[in-house]
Enzyme design. Structure first.
Site, PDB file in Angstrom:
ATOM      1  N   THR A 131      -3.168  13.981   2.603  1.00 34.41           N
ATOM      2  CA  THR A 131      -2.270  12.861   2.870  1.00 34.41           C
ATOM      3  C   THR A 131      -2.004  12.683   4.367  1.00 34.41           C
ATOM      4  O   THR A 131      -2.099  13.644   5.138  1.00 34.41           O
ATOM      5  CB  THR A 131      -0.923  13.108   2.149  1.00 34.41           C
ATOM      6  N   ASP A 132      -1.607  11.462   4.738  1.00 36.41           N
ATOM      7  CA  ASP A 132      -1.220  11.219   6.136  1.00 36.41           C
ATOM      8  C   ASP A 132       0.119  11.878   6.482  1.00 36.41           C
ATOM      9  O   ASP A 132       0.471  12.011   7.653  1.00 36.41           O
ATOM     10  CB  ASP A 132      -1.159   9.709   6.435  1.00 36.41           C
ATOM     11  N   GLU A 133       0.881  12.302   5.441  1.00 44.21           N
ATOM     12  CA  GLU A 133       2.213  12.865   5.703  1.00 44.21           C
ATOM     13  C   GLU A 133       2.148  14.178   6.472  1.00 44.21           C
ATOM     14  O   GLU A 133       3.147  14.608   7.043  1.00 44.21           O
ATOM     15  CB  GLU A 133       2.989  13.043   4.394  1.00 44.21           C
ATOM     16  N   TYR A 156       6.960  18.737   0.492  1.00 41.61           N
ATOM     17  CA  TYR A 156       5.651  18.225   0.016  1.00 41.61           C
ATOM     18  C   TYR A 156       4.628  18.226   1.148  1.00 41.61           C
ATOM     19  O   TYR A 156       3.537  18.784   1.014  1.00 41.61           O
ATOM     20  CB  TYR A 156       5.812  16.803  -0.555  1.00 41.61           C
ATOM     21  N   LYS A 160       1.112  20.363   1.678  1.00 45.24           N
ATOM     22  CA  LYS A 160      -0.209  19.743   1.848  1.00 45.24           C
ATOM     23  C   LYS A 160      -0.826  20.172   3.188  1.00 45.24           C
ATOM     24  O   LYS A 160      -2.032  20.437   3.277  1.00 45.24           O
ATOM     25  CB  LYS A 160      -0.112  18.212   1.776  1.00 45.24           C
ATOM     26  N   ASN A 186      -0.964   4.912  -1.451  1.00 47.73           N
ATOM     27  CA  ASN A 186      -1.790   4.134  -2.374  1.00 47.73           C
ATOM     28  C   ASN A 186      -0.909   3.302  -3.307  1.00 47.73           C
ATOM     29  O   ASN A 186       0.227   3.678  -3.595  1.00 47.73           O
ATOM     30  CB  ASN A 186      -2.603   5.073  -3.268  1.00 47.73           C
TER      31      ASN A 186
HETATM   32  P1  NAD Z   1      -0.239  12.403  -9.232  1.00 50.55           P
HETATM   33  O1  NAD Z   1       1.060  13.139  -9.177  1.00 50.55           O
HETATM   34  O2  NAD Z   1      -0.284  11.053  -9.846  1.00 50.55           O
HETATM   35  O3  NAD Z   1      -1.328  13.290  -9.990  1.00 50.55           O
HETATM   36  C1  NAD Z   1      -1.451  14.666  -9.793  1.00 50.55           C
HETATM   37  C2  NAD Z   1      -2.272  15.255 -10.934  1.00 50.55           C
HETATM   38  O4  NAD Z   1      -2.404  16.664 -10.696  1.00 50.55           O
HETATM   39  C3  NAD Z   1      -1.618  15.082 -12.306  1.00 50.55           C
HETATM   40  O5  NAD Z   1      -2.579  14.641 -13.238  1.00 50.55           O
HETATM   41  C4  NAD Z   1      -1.124  16.472 -12.643  1.00 50.55           C
HETATM   42  O6  NAD Z   1      -1.116  16.746 -14.050  1.00 50.55           O
HETATM   43  C5  NAD Z   1      -2.137  17.355 -11.917  1.00 50.55           C
HETATM   44  N1  NAD Z   1      -1.594  18.674 -11.598  1.00 50.55           N
HETATM   45  C6  NAD Z   1      -0.391  18.954 -11.022  1.00 50.55           C
HETATM   46  N2  NAD Z   1      -0.225  20.290 -10.937  1.00 50.55           N
HETATM   47  C7  NAD Z   1      -1.347  20.854 -11.443  1.00 50.55           C
HETATM   48  C8  NAD Z   1      -1.773  22.208 -11.609  1.00 50.55           C
HETATM   49  N3  NAD Z   1      -0.985  23.238 -11.258  1.00 50.55           N
HETATM   50  N4  NAD Z   1      -3.004  22.430 -12.148  1.00 50.55           N
HETATM   51  C9  NAD Z   1      -3.790  21.391 -12.530  1.00 50.55           C
HETATM   52  N5  NAD Z   1      -3.425  20.102 -12.423  1.00 50.55           N
HETATM   53  C10 NAD Z   1      -2.220  19.832 -11.870  1.00 50.55           C
HETATM   54  O7  NAD Z   1      -0.763  12.376  -7.739  1.00 50.55           O
HETATM   55  P2  NAD Z   1      -1.588  11.246  -6.958  1.00 50.55           P
HETATM   56  O8  NAD Z   1      -0.642  10.302  -6.345  1.00 50.55           O
HETATM   57  O9  NAD Z   1      -2.675  10.749  -7.821  1.00 50.55           O
HETATM   58  O10 NAD Z   1      -2.201  12.135  -5.774  1.00 50.55           O
HETATM   59  C11 NAD Z   1      -3.434  12.821  -5.959  1.00 50.55           C
HETATM   60  C12 NAD Z   1      -3.778  13.562  -4.677  1.00 50.55           C
HETATM   61  O11 NAD Z   1      -3.892  12.630  -3.610  1.00 50.55           O
HETATM   62  C13 NAD Z   1      -2.724  14.567  -4.251  1.00 50.55           C
HETATM   63  O12 NAD Z   1      -3.385  15.698  -3.721  1.00 50.55           O
HETATM   64  C14 NAD Z   1      -1.928  13.855  -3.169  1.00 50.55           C
HETATM   65  O13 NAD Z   1      -1.387  14.763  -2.247  1.00 50.55           O
HETATM   66  C15 NAD Z   1      -3.011  12.989  -2.539  1.00 50.55           C
HETATM   67  N6  NAD Z   1      -2.551  11.732  -1.926  1.00 50.55           N
HETATM   68  C16 NAD Z   1      -1.763  10.860  -2.605  1.00 50.55           C
HETATM   69  C17 NAD Z   1      -1.408   9.634  -2.027  1.00 50.55           C
HETATM   70  C18 NAD Z   1      -0.564   8.617  -2.759  1.00 50.55           C
HETATM   71  O14 NAD Z   1      -0.208   7.594  -2.185  1.00 50.55           O
HETATM   72  N7  NAD Z   1      -0.246   8.793  -4.024  1.00 50.55           N
HETATM   73  C19 NAD Z   1      -1.845   9.332  -0.732  1.00 50.55           C
HETATM   74  C20 NAD Z   1      -2.635  10.267  -0.041  1.00 50.55           C
HETATM   75  C21 NAD Z   1      -2.999  11.455  -0.666  1.00 50.55           C
HETATM   76  O1  DAU Z   2       1.645   8.597   2.661  1.00 53.45           O
HETATM   77  C1  DAU Z   2       1.009   9.144   1.536  1.00 53.45           C
HETATM   78  C2  DAU Z   2       2.036   9.619   0.554  1.00 53.45           C
HETATM   79  O2  DAU Z   2       2.609   8.465  -0.042  1.00 53.45           O
HETATM   80  C3  DAU Z   2       1.472  10.548  -0.523  1.00 53.45           C
HETATM   81  O3  DAU Z   2       0.979  11.717   0.087  1.00 53.45           O
HETATM   82  C4  DAU Z   2       2.534  10.902  -1.549  1.00 53.45           C
HETATM   83  O4  DAU Z   2       1.976  11.684  -2.600  1.00 53.45           O
HETATM   84  C5  DAU Z   2       3.081   9.605  -2.126  1.00 53.45           C
HETATM   85  O5  DAU Z   2       4.115   9.888  -3.051  1.00 53.45           O
HETATM   86  C6  DAU Z   2       3.596   8.692  -1.022  1.00 53.45           C
HETATM   87  O6  DAU Z   2       4.791   9.250  -0.403  1.00 53.45           O
HETATM   88  P1  DAU Z   2       6.050   8.336  -0.015  1.00 53.45           P
HETATM   89  O7  DAU Z   2       7.234   9.211   0.048  1.00 53.45           O
HETATM   90  O8  DAU Z   2       5.750   7.470   1.141  1.00 53.45           O
HETATM   91  O9  DAU Z   2       6.075   7.385  -1.331  1.00 53.45           O
HETATM   92  P2  DAU Z   2       7.293   6.871  -2.254  1.00 53.45           P
HETATM   93  O10 DAU Z   2       6.715   5.846  -3.182  1.00 53.45           O
HETATM   94  O11 DAU Z   2       8.066   7.989  -2.848  1.00 53.45           O
HETATM   95  O12 DAU Z   2       8.235   6.134  -1.207  1.00 53.45           O
HETATM   96  C7  DAU Z   2       7.750   5.059  -0.421  1.00 53.45           C
HETATM   97  C8  DAU Z   2       8.871   4.621   0.503  1.00 53.45           C
HETATM   98  O13 DAU Z   2       9.909   4.026  -0.286  1.00 53.45           O
HETATM   99  C9  DAU Z   2       9.538   5.768   1.243  1.00 53.45           C
HETATM  100  O14 DAU Z   2       9.924   5.314   2.530  1.00 53.45           O
HETATM  101  C10 DAU Z   2      10.784   6.084   0.404  1.00 53.45           C
HETATM  102  C11 DAU Z   2      11.153   4.727  -0.164  1.00 53.45           C
HETATM  103  N1  DAU Z   2      11.777   4.728  -1.514  1.00 53.45           N
HETATM  104  C12 DAU Z   2      11.189   5.443  -2.501  1.00 53.45           C
HETATM  105  C13 DAU Z   2      11.725   5.456  -3.774  1.00 53.45           C
HETATM  106  C14 DAU Z   2      11.074   6.280  -4.885  1.00 53.45           C
HETATM  107  C15 DAU Z   2      12.896   3.950  -1.754  1.00 53.45           C
HETATM  108  O15 DAU Z   2      13.410   3.249  -0.843  1.00 53.45           O
HETATM  109  N2  DAU Z   2      13.421   3.941  -3.019  1.00 53.45           N
HETATM  110  C16 DAU Z   2      12.903   4.685  -4.027  1.00 53.45           C
HETATM  111  O16 DAU Z   2      13.451   4.672  -5.176  1.00 53.45           O
END
Ligand code: NAD
Ligand code: DAU
Length: 350
Positions: A131-133, A156, A160, A186
């Site tokens: 992630t970019d975080e 988190y 990562k 995403n």
């Molecule tokens: P998600 O929470 O939707 O999915 C995570 C999956 O991992 C789930 O299916 C869960 O059951 C599985 N999992 C969790 N713990 C596990 C364990 N101990 N063993 C096996 N499986 C396990 O997450 P996502 O948003 O799809 O993110 C997927 C990956 O991409 C993560 O590594 C996250 O850090 C990275 N990522 C997410 C975003 C985003 O915007 N969502 C952006 C950049 C990177």
């Molecule tokens: O940047 C990549 C990351 O993006 C991934 O690595 C993480 O897995 C993914 O969860 C996401 O993290 P964020 O914290 O940016 O996403 P989230 O959807 O939780 O929040 C997006 C923004 O909105 C953040 O600034 C917090 C704010 N927020 C979030 C929630 C859930 C609110 O204002 N209200 C809310 O209820």
């Protein structure tokens, strides 16, 4: 013939990656390993689950014995590792779960690959999805590049960042072929409604308050999930060993502007009067340690591997809303059970 282990394939991004690989590469065998936590949902994959090149394994990456056994039994050519605890707010409540899965789980996979791929590291690939975080927070200016120093703030992002360091260490120390990508936020179908966009869609639909943290001025850089899956495909096949790529949409939005856009789209889709959904916007207590701004510079990926985002945000957001409105059963199923109690706890004191 390639046998690829994809971890976390029942989650949001993982299910898009699994679908893409199963459909695009019928000559690959795709093994989807997932623990099926609250965020994992096999209903995300019903369209491909019967394909002959797909197999699901329910396993926990924190269980080193089980992971070793799997590597012993299956001769994997590559790993694409997405399994993780992924929600920042949950990491603030329970950091240990993030250390276990994101750090220990990643090291377990690296150890298994190190052991069972010995002597053929040059023919195997370990691709870690991050992630970019990990780069921390930006002020008003600038973007994250691949050389930006790591500066994670939340449990988190700290977990990562740690996993990224281990992946690089296994490349540098043991000579394993490791690749990392760091992506921005995403959005798209099958996104669990604890995250901002699907949570807001669900609440607007149900006439519930839409919680905006702080003043809503935090900025995120949004990317269509299928563009992320395509980037992973390109990087997996073409990156040099040890390389890192940033993936992002060049698409920055203040949270409050995004929520207002979403409210407008929802008004149109639900046949509501203009401005009706926006009345649901409710400012709540800010997230602890809330990163102000993320923005990814994906020039390297664009120049070296010819990847560009395919969708304009307005179009992608409208498509996403359509998907949620057309998939009520999916939404009802994932918002029952564990999620209900999490939601009550998370927002009760805001
Ligand atoms: P998600 O929470 O939707 O999915 C995570 C999956 O991992 C789930 O299916 C869960 O059951 C599985 N999992 C969790 N713990 C596990 C364990 N101990 N063993 C096996 N499986 C396990 O997450 P996502 O948003 O799809 O993110 C997927 C990956 O991409 C993560 O590594 C996250 O850090 C990275 N990522 C997410 C975003 C985003 O915007 N969502 C952006 C950049 C990177
Ligand atoms: O940047 C990549 C990351 O993006 C991934 O690595 C993480 O897995 C993914 O969860 C996401 O993290 P964020 O914290 O940016 O996403 P989230 O959807 O939780 O929040 C997006 C923004 O909105 C953040 O600034 C917090 C704010 N927020 C979030 C929630 C859930 C609110 O204002 N209200 C809310 O209820």
């Amino acid at each position: 013939m390639k046998k690829i282990l994809i971890t976390g394939g029942a989650g949001f991004i993982g299910s898009h990656v699994v679908r893409r690989f199963v459909n695009s590469y019928p000559n690959y065998e795709i093994v989807n390993l997932d623990k099926l936590t609250y965020a994992g949902n096999l209903a995300n994959l019903t369209d491909i689950e019967h394909k002959p090149n797909y197999k699901f394994v329910k396993e926990d990456i924190t269980d080193a014995d089980a992971i070793n056994q799997l590597f012993r039994n299956e001769n994997f050519d590559a790993v694409i590792h997405l399994a993780a605890e992924s929600h920042v707010d949950r990491s603030i409540t329970d950091p240990t779960a993030f250390v276990m899965t994101n750090v220990i789980g990643t090291v377990n996979l690296l150890n298994a690959a190190r052991e069972y791929w010995k002597g053929s590291y040059d023919q195997k690939r370990f691709y870690h999805v991050s992630t970019d975080e990990v780069y921390g927070a930006l002020g008003e200016e600038g973007m994250f590049t691949e050389t930006t120093a790591y500066d994670p703030h939340s449990p988190y992002s700290a977990s990562k960042a740690s996993s990224d360091h281990f992946v690089r260490a296994y490349h540098d120390t043991y000579g394993m072929d490791c690749v990392i990508s760091n992506c921005s936020n995403n959005y798209g179908s099958h996104h669990f409604p604890e995250k901002l966009i699907p949570l807001a869609i669900n609440n607007i639909k149900n006439n519930k308050p839409v919680p905006v943290y702080g003043k809503g001025e935090n900025v995120r850089d949004w990317l269509w999930v299928e563009d992320h899956a395509r980037a992973i495909d390109v990087i997996f096949h073409h990156a040099k060993t040890g390389d890192t790529y940033n993936i992002g949409g060049h698409n920055e939005w203040k949270n409050i502007d995004l929520i207002n856009l979403l409210c407008n789209i929802m008004d149109q889709k639900l046949g509501r009067e203009a401005g009706e959904s926006a009345k649901l916007i409710t400012y709540v207590t800010d997230r602890a340690g809330h990163d102000l701004r993320y923005a990814i510079d994906s020039t390297k990926l664009q120049k070296e591997l010819d990847w560009v985002p395919s969708l304009q945000f307005e179009e992608g957001l409208a498509k996403t809303v359509d998907w949620y409105l057309q998939n009520e059963e999916w939404l009802n199923n994932v918002t029952s059970g564990n999620y209900q109690s999490y939601y009550e706890q998370q927002y009760s004191n805001k």
